[in-house]
Scaffold this active site. Structure first.
Site, PDB file in Angstrom:
ATOM      1  N   ASP A  25      -7.417  -5.899  -0.656  1.00  0.00           N
ATOM      2  CA  ASP A  25      -7.540  -5.558  -2.090  1.00  0.00           C
ATOM      3  C   ASP A  25      -7.722  -6.748  -3.039  1.00  0.00           C
ATOM      4  O   ASP A  25      -7.145  -6.752  -4.150  1.00  0.00           O
ATOM      5  CB  ASP A  25      -6.309  -4.741  -2.542  1.00  0.00           C
ATOM      6  N   LYS A 130      -9.762   2.542   0.602  1.00  0.00           N
ATOM      7  CA  LYS A 130      -8.519   3.298   0.877  1.00  0.00           C
ATOM      8  C   LYS A 130      -7.986   3.909  -0.417  1.00  0.00           C
ATOM      9  O   LYS A 130      -7.978   3.258  -1.461  1.00  0.00           O
ATOM     10  CB  LYS A 130      -7.488   2.378   1.531  1.00  0.00           C
ATOM     11  N   CYS A 163       0.582  -3.365  -1.183  1.00  0.00           N
ATOM     12  CA  CYS A 163      -0.435  -3.005  -0.191  1.00  0.00           C
ATOM     13  C   CYS A 163      -0.376  -3.869   1.068  1.00  0.00           C
ATOM     14  O   CYS A 163      -0.700  -3.394   2.160  1.00  0.00           O
ATOM     15  CB  CYS A 163      -1.817  -3.050  -0.830  1.00  0.00           C
TER      16      CYS A 163
HETATM   17  C1  C5J Z   1      -1.965  -3.289  -4.179  1.00  0.00           C
HETATM   18  C2  C5J Z   1      -0.947  -2.143  -6.035  1.00  0.00           C
HETATM   19  N1  C5J Z   1      -3.154  -3.619  -3.707  1.00  0.00           N
HETATM   20  N2  C5J Z   1      -0.057  -3.122  -6.239  1.00  0.00           N
HETATM   21  N3  C5J Z   1      -1.916  -2.287  -5.098  1.00  0.00           N
HETATM   22  O1  C5J Z   1      -0.968  -3.882  -3.849  1.00  0.00           O
HETATM   23  O2  C5J Z   1      -0.899  -1.144  -6.701  1.00  0.00           O
END
Ligand code: C5J
Length: 233
Positions: A25, A130, A163
């Site tokens: 991400d 995702k 994540c």
């Molecule tokens: C991730 C989030 N990628 N913190 N998403 O950690 O909402």
């Protein structure tokens, strides 16, 4: 060919042929101002430190032929894959799907949803979209790993306690061995970064190993000293 990385809580041994670098991400919506991370009230500048070491790891992984997999968190434009419990978080005027400076927040196909330029995937690298925090939930990630014979994951990206953690926990439960690179993961909360990493390696490595990227890079079997120099900047 196996390699060993000095790590917490003990050395991590992996076979390069069955190991993937997973980049979680590293999207504009999390890393840059104006995206989902900022709408939740976070100081996104705290994630900037992850980019230079992660870029070095990515370039080295490419140079040695390691499998590279990127993930992106986000939703289809009609939000049919976003449960209300997730949709209703944060400032009501800036929720998932709302218009933002980088397009609709956390929506696939929007500018903000995509990966930052510094870490942009190459055309032959797998990108997993995702809908959740974990990389396995609602995706083909597990099937793609199985198809490639991957059994070990070197996990990087953001955020450490959300994540990255969710993916590592999912992977551990499915039998994957996971090394998390401490300086290539980031959190909006310094204390969560520290404790998040500690939680992974605690109790004898309850769901993984942790090491700095320098230790991982030193362990990679780089074919020649020039491998990195050959990577275009
Ligand atoms: C991730 C989030 N990628 N913190 N998403 O950690 O909402």
């Amino acid at each position: 060919m196996t390699s060993t990385v000095p790590a917490e809580p003990y050395p991590f041994t992996f076979d390069q042929a069955s190991t993937a670098l997973v980049i979680i991400d590293m999207q504009r919506d999390f890393v840059e101002p104006g995206g989902f991370g900022e709408t939740l009230g976070n100081d996104v500048s705290l994630l900037a430190a992850v980019v230079p070491p992660l870029r070095t790891v990515l370039e080295t992984a490419r140079a040695v032929g390691l499998t590279v997999i990127h993930t992106r968190e986000g939703h289809v434009p009609d939000l049919s894959d976003c449960p209300p419990a997730k949709l209703n978080r944060g400032d009501p005027t800036k929720r998932i799907g709302s218009p933002g400076p980088k397009g609709r927040i956390l929506i696939r196909g929007e500018y903000g949803h995509d990966i930052i330029d510094e870490l942009a995937p190459l055309p032959d690298e797998l990108v997993i979209d995702k809908p959740g925090k974990g990389s396995f939930h609602g995706t083909t990630f597990g099937a793609e790993l199985a198809a490639r014979g991957i059994t070990s994951l070197v996990v990087t990206g953001v955020t450490t306690e959300v994540c990255v953690h969710t993916t590592v926990r999912e992977a551990n439960d499915r039998g994957y061995e996971c090394l998390v690179l401490s300086d290539c993961t980031g959190s909006y909360f310094p204390e969560f970064q520290r404790v998040g990493l500690a939680m992974i390696a605690a109790q004898g490595g309850i769901f993984g190993w942790v090491a700095p990227s320098a230790a991982f890079l030193a362990a990679l079997n780089v074919e020649s000293e020039t491998a990195l120099e050959e990577v275009p900047s």
